[in-house]
Design an enzyme around this catalytic site. Sequence first.
Site, PDB file in Angstrom:
ATOM      1  N   ASN A  47      13.788  54.207 -33.002  1.00  0.00           N
ATOM      2  CA  ASN A  47      14.265  55.131 -32.378  1.00  0.00           C
ATOM      3  C   ASN A  47      15.554  54.800 -31.397  1.00  0.00           C
ATOM      4  O   ASN A  47      15.724  53.400 -30.961  1.00  0.00           O
ATOM      5  CB  ASN A  47      13.048  55.829 -31.642  1.00  0.00           C
ATOM      6  N   GLU A  49      18.156  56.614 -28.283  1.00  0.00           N
ATOM      7  CA  GLU A  49      17.974  57.565 -27.750  1.00  0.00           C
ATOM      8  C   GLU A  49      19.781  57.962 -27.133  1.00  0.00           C
ATOM      9  O   GLU A  49      20.380  56.450 -27.244  1.00  0.00           O
ATOM     10  CB  GLU A  49      16.835  57.821 -26.784  1.00  0.00           C
ATOM     11  N   CYS A  58      15.382  59.428 -34.664  1.00  0.00           N
ATOM     12  CA  CYS A  58      14.177  59.207 -34.865  1.00  0.00           C
ATOM     13  C   CYS A  58      14.489  57.493 -35.442  1.00  0.00           C
ATOM     14  O   CYS A  58      14.823  57.231 -36.464  1.00  0.00           O
ATOM     15  CB  CYS A  58      12.611  59.463 -35.269  1.00  0.00           C
ATOM     16  N   GLU A  60      12.157  56.833 -37.864  1.00  0.00           N
ATOM     17  CA  GLU A  60      12.266  56.788 -39.707  1.00  0.00           C
ATOM     18  C   GLU A  60      13.141  57.332 -40.229  1.00  0.00           C
ATOM     19  O   GLU A  60      13.304  56.992 -41.145  1.00  0.00           O
ATOM     20  CB  GLU A  60      10.307  58.432 -39.954  1.00  0.00           C
ATOM     21  N   CYS A  91       8.586  63.871 -36.560  1.00  0.00           N
ATOM     22  CA  CYS A  91       8.128  64.715 -36.359  1.00  0.00           C
ATOM     23  C   CYS A  91       9.215  65.700 -37.663  1.00  0.00           C
ATOM     24  O   CYS A  91       8.922  65.386 -38.801  1.00  0.00           O
ATOM     25  CB  CYS A  91       9.378  64.706 -35.211  1.00  0.00           C
ATOM     26  N   CYS A  94      11.880  64.517 -39.507  1.00  0.00           N
ATOM     27  CA  CYS A  94      11.461  63.049 -40.406  1.00  0.00           C
ATOM     28  C   CYS A  94      10.680  63.530 -41.885  1.00  0.00           C
ATOM     29  O   CYS A  94      10.985  63.125 -42.536  1.00  0.00           O
ATOM     30  CB  CYS A  94      11.043  62.333 -39.043  1.00  0.00           C
TER      31      CYS A  94
HETATM   32  N1  THU Z   1      10.469  59.713 -32.183  1.00  0.00           N
HETATM   33  C1  THU Z   1      10.511  58.720 -33.181  1.00  0.00           C
HETATM   34  O1  THU Z   1      11.482  57.876 -33.211  1.00  0.00           O
HETATM   35  N2  THU Z   1       9.285  59.084 -34.714  1.00  0.00           N
HETATM   36  C2  THU Z   1       9.201  60.576 -34.406  1.00  0.00           C
HETATM   37  O2  THU Z   1       8.618  61.001 -35.716  1.00  0.00           O
HETATM   38  C3  THU Z   1       8.754  60.867 -33.885  1.00  0.00           C
HETATM   39  C4  THU Z   1       9.399  60.752 -32.254  1.00  0.00           C
HETATM   40  C5  THU Z   1      11.115  59.187 -31.249  1.00  0.00           C
HETATM   41  C6  THU Z   1      12.528  60.228 -30.232  1.00  0.00           C
HETATM   42  C7  THU Z   1      12.474  59.687 -29.316  1.00  0.00           C
HETATM   43  O3  THU Z   1      13.347  58.552 -29.293  1.00  0.00           O
HETATM   44  C8  THU Z   1      11.135  59.097 -28.521  1.00  0.00           C
HETATM   45  O4  THU Z   1      10.172  58.899 -30.036  1.00  0.00           O
HETATM   46  C9  THU Z   1      10.262  60.144 -28.033  1.00  0.00           C
HETATM   47  O5  THU Z   1       9.907  61.772 -28.616  1.00  0.00           O
END
Ligand code: THU
Length: 137
Positions: A47, A49, A58, A60, A91, A94
Amino acid sequence: MTKKRYDPVPLIRAAITASAGAKALYSRFQVGAALLCADGSVVTGFNIESSSYGLTICAERVAMFRALSEGKESFTAIAIVAGSRNWCPPCGACRQVLWEWAGEIEVILARSEEEYQILSLSELLPHAFDHGYLPNA
Ligand code: THU
């Protein structure tokens, strides 16, 4: 291309390694994903940010978009781990992207190489919308 059986453990290991690089400056929730392509190759993602939080992507989707940009077209499974050892089910966004580009793959949710569960993507996203519903597709 025929989808071969695979060992989930190396895929989980690749996702754990990927999670260590996550750019999770704000949430501190580091996620790694490892996508097994039908040709046997593995493409990872973590991920990333943004200070404008909504621009975060994310792990994925990073893995899937990397794979597509490298010309991969068929996929077998994806392993997803959170560095915190929490479960990290994908999520909704994704799930949709995975469905559109990978279809019915296996989703390995892992907390470690020993502790994991395997679900099908259609279990995670039943009755999915996709191009099949678009009249001009
Ligand atoms: N996140 C992911 O990388 N994958 C997911 O399926 C759920 C959330 C990340 C997004 C964000 O950077 C952090 O987790 C908190 O939500």
